[in-house]
Design a protein around this motif. Structure first.
Motif, PDB file in Angstrom:
ATOM      1  N   ARG A 125      10.960  -1.361  -5.585  1.00  0.00           N
ATOM      2  CA  ARG A 125      10.483  -2.689  -6.258  1.00  0.00           C
ATOM      3  C   ARG A 125      11.388  -2.979  -7.241  1.00  0.00           C
ATOM      4  O   ARG A 125      11.960  -4.358  -7.466  1.00  0.00           O
ATOM      5  N   ASP A 160       0.976  -1.891 -13.673  1.00  0.00           N
ATOM      6  CA  ASP A 160       0.594  -3.134 -12.871  1.00  0.00           C
ATOM      7  C   ASP A 160       0.230  -2.970 -11.394  1.00  0.00           C
ATOM      8  O   ASP A 160      -0.645  -3.594 -11.048  1.00  0.00           O
ATOM      9  N   THR A 161       1.050  -2.303 -10.790  1.00  0.00           N
ATOM     10  CA  THR A 161       0.542  -1.936  -9.479  1.00  0.00           C
ATOM     11  C   THR A 161      -0.666  -1.504  -9.112  1.00  0.00           C
ATOM     12  O   THR A 161      -1.542  -1.832  -8.198  1.00  0.00           O
ATOM     13  N   LYS A 172      -3.626  -4.041 -10.218  1.00  0.00           N
ATOM     14  CA  LYS A 172      -3.806  -4.993  -9.228  1.00  0.00           C
ATOM     15  C   LYS A 172      -3.985  -4.608  -7.879  1.00  0.00           C
ATOM     16  O   LYS A 172      -5.040  -5.319  -7.043  1.00  0.00           O
ATOM     17  N   GLU A 173      -3.492  -3.387  -7.393  1.00  0.00           N
ATOM     18  CA  GLU A 173      -3.655  -3.077  -5.879  1.00  0.00           C
ATOM     19  C   GLU A 173      -4.343  -1.664  -5.804  1.00  0.00           C
ATOM     20  O   GLU A 173      -4.678  -1.311  -4.507  1.00  0.00           O
ATOM     21  N   GLY A 193      -2.369   0.356  -2.807  1.00  0.00           N
ATOM     22  CA  GLY A 193      -1.209  -0.607  -3.410  1.00  0.00           C
ATOM     23  C   GLY A 193      -0.002   0.382  -3.610  1.00  0.00           C
ATOM     24  O   GLY A 193       1.243   0.394  -3.151  1.00  0.00           O
ATOM     25  N   ARG A 214       1.373   1.680  -0.421  1.00  0.00           N
ATOM     26  CA  ARG A 214       1.898   0.492   0.569  1.00  0.00           C
ATOM     27  C   ARG A 214       3.110   0.870   1.208  1.00  0.00           C
ATOM     28  O   ARG A 214       4.083   1.542   0.520  1.00  0.00           O
ATOM     29  N   GLN A 263       7.295  -2.799   1.505  1.00  0.00           N
ATOM     30  CA  GLN A 263       7.301  -2.426  -0.005  1.00  0.00           C
ATOM     31  C   GLN A 263       7.597  -3.835  -0.748  1.00  0.00           C
ATOM     32  O   GLN A 263       6.924  -4.346  -1.716  1.00  0.00           O
ATOM     33  N   ALA A 274       5.061  -7.115  -0.630  1.00  0.00           N
ATOM     34  CA  ALA A 274       4.123  -7.203  -1.939  1.00  0.00           C
ATOM     35  C   ALA A 274       4.408  -8.102  -3.064  1.00  0.00           C
ATOM     36  O   ALA A 274       3.732  -8.549  -3.493  1.00  0.00           O
ATOM     37  N   ASN A 275       5.652  -7.969  -3.317  1.00  0.00           N
ATOM     38  CA  ASN A 275       6.411  -8.606  -4.514  1.00  0.00           C
ATOM     39  C   ASN A 275       6.102 -10.136  -4.044  1.00  0.00           C
ATOM     40  O   ASN A 275       5.941 -11.044  -5.222  1.00  0.00           O
ATOM     41  N   ALA A 320       2.453 -11.186  -4.226  1.00  0.00           N
ATOM     42  CA  ALA A 320       2.220 -11.341  -5.838  1.00  0.00           C
ATOM     43  C   ALA A 320       2.621 -12.665  -6.346  1.00  0.00           C
ATOM     44  O   ALA A 320       2.214 -13.027  -7.508  1.00  0.00           O
TER      45      ALA A 320
END
Length: 363
Positions: free
Chosen positions: A90, A108-109, A112-113, A117, A120, A204, A207-208, A211
């Motif tokens: 990422r 943060d990952t 949030k996940e 996450g 992932r 991967q 997911a960015n 978000a």
């Protein structure tokens, strides 16, 4: 050949000298007069050559054992290292305006996940990792056989050699030979690693995009694969990364483990394992690998996750990167890669060594 190559203990061994103490070199039996009858009935004294058993090399270790134990090591490396690998990808693929530190992105990952996450995209490497690492250690085994075959000088003992095998005259691999064998191991793994790496990176990076308010493009591994019949994009970049990386990986591991076990006074030829030496050597080997491999890994990640047609090849990725972000962009993701490298590769080599020891009956 065994990947756990170790330095053969010095000396000729106790077998050759067994049962010959009465006729040791430098001693002479006193002359005796004996009858012809006693002369004919008494066997002649055994010479050193006659008393010594024939020197027979221990058969090379099973390539199948290398294959199976490598698969065990691969599972260990993914389970330990995938969360930080996700962070690395990422960071490498994020736009300059969305860059953040590895610690911030990890936090943060997770917030949030959750744990899911952090794992992932793990399905692709976990499915492929067994054959990839199995092929890597099998390729290393074949690579050692190849360099041994090409070595016209044969076996030679030296301070920079690692002896493998048993018997009277084991073959001794130099560290440069083991490094070359490590490079050869990357060739068979690329066929599996390239598509697996592409799928992992796509999932991967997706997911960015989600978000940021985008929509998911892939529902899973099969959709991300795209049904490529031709060589997978980034295959050359994967080989360019894994070739030099594997040379550093195996070379540093063999050298570090040998020296640490020597300091500890452990004899691996007797089937002994040193967990601390294996874990330390494996961790350092992983860090050495990524120090060499991170620039081509950045190019590979950019190429494999870019929209189709954006780049004409790896050199095009490189020129765009240098023009837009500068040389420092080649080392994006270095911190999470090195943080991940030590525990993941320590687990990999430890799992491999334990599996090899358990499968010793296959030799």
């Amino acid at each position: 050949m065994s990947t756990t190559a170790v330095e053969q203990p010095g000396g000729g061994g106790g077998i050759a000298g067994a049962g010959i103490d009465d006729n040791a070199p430098g001693t002479t039996a006193a002359p005796q007069e004996s009858s012809s009858e006693s002369s004919s009935s008494s066997p002649a004294p055994a010479t050193m050559e006659e008393a010594s058993p024939p020197k027979v090399d221990k058969p090379e270790s099973s390539a199948l054992k290398s294959f199976l134990s490598g698969g065990v090591g691969g599972v260990c490396v993914v389970l330990v290292g995938h969360p930080l690998d996700l962070i690395k990808v990422r960071i490498q693929t994020a736009s300059p305006s969305m860059q953040s530190s590895a610690v911030t992105l990890f936090r943060d990952t997770f917030r949030k996940e959750g744990v899911a996450g952090l794992y992932r995209g793990v399905s692709a490497p976990l499915v492929a990792v067994t054959p990839i690492f199995a092929l890597s250690f099998w390729g290393y085994d074949i690579g050692k056989r190849t360099v041994k075959y090409l070595d016209e000088e044969g076996s030679g003992a030296g301070s920079n050699h690692v002896a493998v095998g048993g018997g009277g005259s084991p073959y001794a691999f130099s560290i440069p030979q083991l490094v070359a064998a490590g490079g050869l191991s990357a060739i068979p793994t690329t066929a599996i690693a390239a598509p697996s790496e592409r799928i992992k990176c796509l999932l991967q990076v997706q997911a960015n995009e989600i978000a940021a308010g985008g929509k998911a493009r892939y529902g899973g591994m099969m959709e991300a694969d795209g049904g490529h019949a031709e060589p997978v994009p980034g295959s050359f970049a994967t080989l360019a990364r894994d070739g030099p990386g594997s040379m550093a990986w195996f070379g540093v591991y063999e050298l570090t483990k040998r020296e640490l076990m020597r300091v500890q006074g452990i004899d691996p030829s007797a089937g002994q394992l040193s967990p601390s030496a294996i874990l330390t050597a494996g961790g350092l080997a992983g860090m050495a690998c990524w120090c060499v491999a991170i620039p081509p890994d950045v190019l590979k990640s950019r190429f494999q996750t870019a929209p189709e047609g954006k780049y004409n090849g790896m050199y095009d990725v490189y020129t765009h990167l240098m023009k837009e972000e500068g040389p420092s962009a080649l080392f994006k993701g270095m911190r999470p890669a090195l943080i991940r490298a030590f525990p993941a590769n320590a687990a990999c080599f430890f799992g491999m060594e334990v599996a090899r020891n358990a499968l010793s009956f296959m030799d």
